[in-house]
Design an enzyme around this catalytic site. Structure first.
Site, PDB file in Angstrom:
ATOM      1  N   LYS A  25     -33.690  26.494  64.466  1.00 42.10           N
ATOM      2  CA  LYS A  25     -34.148  25.285  64.008  1.00 42.10           C
ATOM      3  C   LYS A  25     -33.236  24.093  64.692  1.00 42.10           C
ATOM      4  CE  LYS A  25     -36.380  27.123  59.913  1.00 42.10           C
ATOM      5  NZ  LYS A  25     -36.549  27.070  58.477  1.00 42.10           N
ATOM      6  N   LYS A  43     -47.902  29.307  60.337  1.00 43.22           N
ATOM      7  CA  LYS A  43     -48.943  28.228  59.866  1.00 43.22           C
ATOM      8  C   LYS A  43     -48.999  27.014  60.825  1.00 43.22           C
ATOM      9  CE  LYS A  43     -46.875  29.046  56.061  1.00 43.22           C
ATOM     10  NZ  LYS A  43     -46.359  28.665  54.484  1.00 43.22           N
ATOM     11  N   LYS A  71     -44.103  35.062  66.763  1.00 38.32           N
ATOM     12  CA  LYS A  71     -44.469  35.344  65.167  1.00 38.32           C
ATOM     13  C   LYS A  71     -45.713  34.526  65.014  1.00 38.32           C
ATOM     14  CE  LYS A  71     -42.637  36.061  60.686  1.00 38.32           C
ATOM     15  NZ  LYS A  71     -41.178  36.031  59.714  1.00 38.32           N
TER      16      LYS A  71
END
Length: 333
Positions: free
Chosen positions: A116, A200, A197
């Site tokens: 991140k 959303k 993966k």
């Protein structure tokens, strides 16, 4: 800690929108199966959510929405405890104590922090520190097991390390938790880029199935899902597209991969398999959609669920935190 003869399970998912199929098959659907076997605590980690900028009103709505989705996915408030992280005194207090025995280098080595932080220009300390808060979430209730995906295993290992370190330094206090990772469904991949993966936040709407998708949308997404050359339906790492669809089917059906391969060994081509997979997902998710529609706007009911949950877990958190305070040498108030 055991209540009666049952072990304690604790887990949660951040309030970040509608759950996608990976969240459901890898987490929520498996949680539902644990209700009779364990004392289950499911929480909304809204304090973790603010490691990235949030619009306050949106976060409040997302938290209520997450409660509704938990219940819609089968987490019956009469059979488990659902609560909101920020409603409980103890999570951040214990995180400070644990942070004081956490080597900074261990936090820098966390895979999610490295991933991140590599994508962001402005990095805040919360992003680095949140694995310590996650450890506090777990240890505050002396959870025996933490259902988690492979991507979070490292964080559970940190919780184990900190429990062992605290126990060795101050005497036995915390249960050393163990991760629970399902054989299938723990890592559902994108329908369009099966090397990544399912997410959303994927910009391609057809890459992700959401638990509230209508049947026609599910059929369309599965029909257009990436497959590979050939027509054999197998758990083959060299053919990630069809492998991902097989993993999804087996997780939804609750069967092992070998059984899934055997079931589809005689199928000619991918189309019949895709139709059967879509039909299974539609049937699996229809009760979730119906329950969600029935409760999503009932704010009074949703708040009553988490207030009851807070009443259940706050005494447990307070007792554990008081013990930790005494052991590190804090003066009683």
């Amino acid at each position: 800690m055991e209540i009666g003869t049952k072990k304690v399970v604790l887990t949660g998912m951040q309030p970040t929108g509608i759950l996608q199929l990976g969240n459901f098959l890898g987490a929520a659907n498996n949680w539902r199966k644990m209700l009779d076997r364990y004392n289950c605590y499911f929480f909304i980690p809204n304090q973790h959510a603010i490691t990235v900028p949030q619009v306050p009103a949106d976060l409040r709505r997302a938290t209520l929405n997450a409660i509704a989705q938990y219940i819609a996915c089968g987490l019956d408030p009469e059979r488990c405890t659902i609560f909101v992280q920020s409603h409980i005194t103890g999570h951040t207090e214990l995180a400070w104590i644990l942070g004081c025995i956490t080597p900074i280098g261990q936090l820098y080595r966390m895979h999610q922090f490295k991933e991140k932080s590599a994508k962001k220009e402005n990095i805040y300390s919360g992003l680095l520190y949140y694995p310590v808060l996650m450890a506090a979430d777990i240890l505050l209730y002396n959870a025996d097991y933490v259902p988690t995906g492979e991507d979070q295993r490292q964080h559970v290992e940190l919780a184990r390390d900190l429990a062992e370190k605290f126990n060795a330094t101050y005497s036995e206090t915390f249960t050393v938790p163990a991760p629970l990772i399902e054989e299938t469904g723990a890592r559902i991949m994108s329908l369009k880029s099966p090397e990544h993966k399912m997410s959303k936040s994927d910009p391609d709407a057809n890459a992700t199935i959401y638990i509230l998708d209508e049947p026609k949308i599910i059929q369309k997404k599965i029909a257009s899902a990436v497959t590979d050359s050939g027509d054999k339906i197998a758990d083959d790492p060299e053919r990630p597209g069809i492998r991902n669809l097989l993993h999804i089917y087996c997780a939804a059906a609750g069967i092992g991969l070998a059984e899934g391969e055997e079931k589809f060994a005689h199928y000619q081509g991918y189309a019949p398999f895709k139709r059967e997979l879509a039909d299974m997902l539609i049937a699996l998710l229809e009760p979730v959609r119906e329950k969600y529609r029935a409760i999503k706007d009932d704010k009074t009911y949703l708040l009553s669920v988490v207030r009851k949950g807070a009443e259940t877990v706050q005494p447990i958190a307070h007792k554990l935190l008081s013990t930790a305070y005494r052991k590190v040498g804090f003066l009683e108030g």
